[in-house]
Design an enzyme around this catalytic site. Structure first.
Site, PDB file in Angstrom:
ATOM      1  N   GLU A   1       0.836  -1.113  -0.099  1.00  0.00           N
ATOM      2  CA  GLU A   1      -0.073  -0.052   0.034  1.00  0.00           C
ATOM      3  C   GLU A   1       0.841   1.407   0.133  1.00  0.00           C
ATOM      4  O   GLU A   1       0.542   2.517  -0.824  1.00  0.00           O
ATOM      5  CB  GLU A   1      -1.110   0.097   1.229  1.00  0.00           C
ATOM      6  CG  GLU A   1      -1.991  -0.962   1.084  1.00  0.00           C
ATOM      7  CD  GLU A   1      -2.584  -1.433   2.478  1.00  0.00           C
ATOM      8  OE1 GLU A   1      -2.509  -0.406   3.240  1.00  0.00           O
ATOM      9  OE2 GLU A   1      -3.322  -2.429   2.590  1.00  0.00           O
TER      10      GLU A   1
ATOM     11  N   GLU B   1      -4.158  -9.815   2.491  1.00  0.00           N
ATOM     12  CA  GLU B   1      -5.392  -9.414   3.430  1.00  0.00           C
ATOM     13  C   GLU B   1      -6.797 -10.362   3.404  1.00  0.00           C
ATOM     14  O   GLU B   1      -6.993 -10.783   4.436  1.00  0.00           O
ATOM     15  CB  GLU B   1      -5.548  -7.921   3.498  1.00  0.00           C
ATOM     16  CG  GLU B   1      -4.643  -6.978   4.007  1.00  0.00           C
ATOM     17  CD  GLU B   1      -3.529  -6.671   2.997  1.00  0.00           C
ATOM     18  OE1 GLU B   1      -2.680  -5.623   3.356  1.00  0.00           O
ATOM     19  OE2 GLU B   1      -3.407  -7.180   1.874  1.00  0.00           O
TER      20      GLU B   1
END
Length: 253
Positions: free
Chosen positions: A118, A138
């Protein structure tokens, strides 16, 4: 140029108005614990407020950029208040990188996993070393992404590819990321920092007002729902933290 000091991040003056911010937990592949998350936000806030800093290079010390959540140091939130405080800290770092005034050149080395991936996407000019790799674990862990990637990633690679990357968690090479437009450049490992620094020097030499305005307007025009994405991601990640299934999957990862 002002010298700033942090426990888990180094922030050092570079050449000609450039600041180099480096994650500095090499023994854990710069994995994210609460101290590192908070230090990243502070380092970027300080750099953005420093008049002598006109461009930033963001990298990782050692063999990786950032290996995602530190499984060994992970403290699983037990209440919604604890979970929300953790996620908001992560989103604060995203805000400082993405919406901060100064342009950010990423020097992505080794693994960029989860939250580290990210942060690589949050950079304005992400330069990847040829051997670098990235992926999002995730969903497989019953968690959710942060970093505004639910809106940044579709804007960069298209909705279909974003679905693939976020749901399946496949691992991508730097060259593959360049082909889909996620890596701005891919360079030999030995040339990574030199290329990133040279790019930052070019940015620092441009008129400050116009560079800041260009970053601000491009981000808001290309990704108008960025703030909304941060809010929705926060809610979804908090819910994931509070599900007992998440703890089981994290321990098995």
């Amino acid at each position: 140029m002002t010298d700033f000091r942090y426990d888990t991040v180094s922030s050092t003056p570079g050449p000609e108005g450039v600041r180099i911010i480096a994650l500095n937990r090499p023994e854990s592949l710069n994995a994210m614990n609460r101290a590192l998350i908070d230090d990243v936000a502070r380092a970027f806030d300080d750099a953005n407020a420093d008049p002598a800093t006109r461009a930033i290079v963001f990298t990782g010390t050692g063999k990786a950029f950032c290996a995602g959540d530190d499984r060994k140091a992970h403290v699983h939130p037990e209440t919604e208040e604890e979970a929300r405080a953790m996620v908001l800290a992560i989103q604060r770092a995203t805000h400082a990188i993405t919406l901060g005034a100064k342009p950010v050149v990423g020097a992505i080395n080794g693994w960029a996993v989860g939250g580290g991936f990210e942060w690589a996407i949050n950079c304005d000019f992400p330069i990847w070393a040829d051997s670098a790799r990235g992926f999002f674990p995730e969903v497989s862990l019953n968690l959710f992404v942060t970093g505004a990637v639910t809106t940044l990633l579709p804007a960069l690679v298209g909705l279909n590819k974003a679905r693939e990357m976020l749901m399946f968690g496949d691992r991508y090479s730097a060259r593959e990321l360049a082909e889909i437009g996620l890596a701005w450049k891919v360079v030999p490992d030995d040339d990574l920092m030199a290329t990133a620094t040279e790019t930052a020097v070019r940015l620092a030499a441009l008129p400050v007002l116009s560079v800041r305005a260009m970053k601000r307007v491009l981000n808001h025009a290309a990704v108008p729902d960025l703030h909304r994405a941060l809010q929705l991601e926060t809610d979804a990640t908090v819910a994931g933290f509070l599900d007992p299934e998440t703890t089981r999957r994290l321990k098995a990862f």
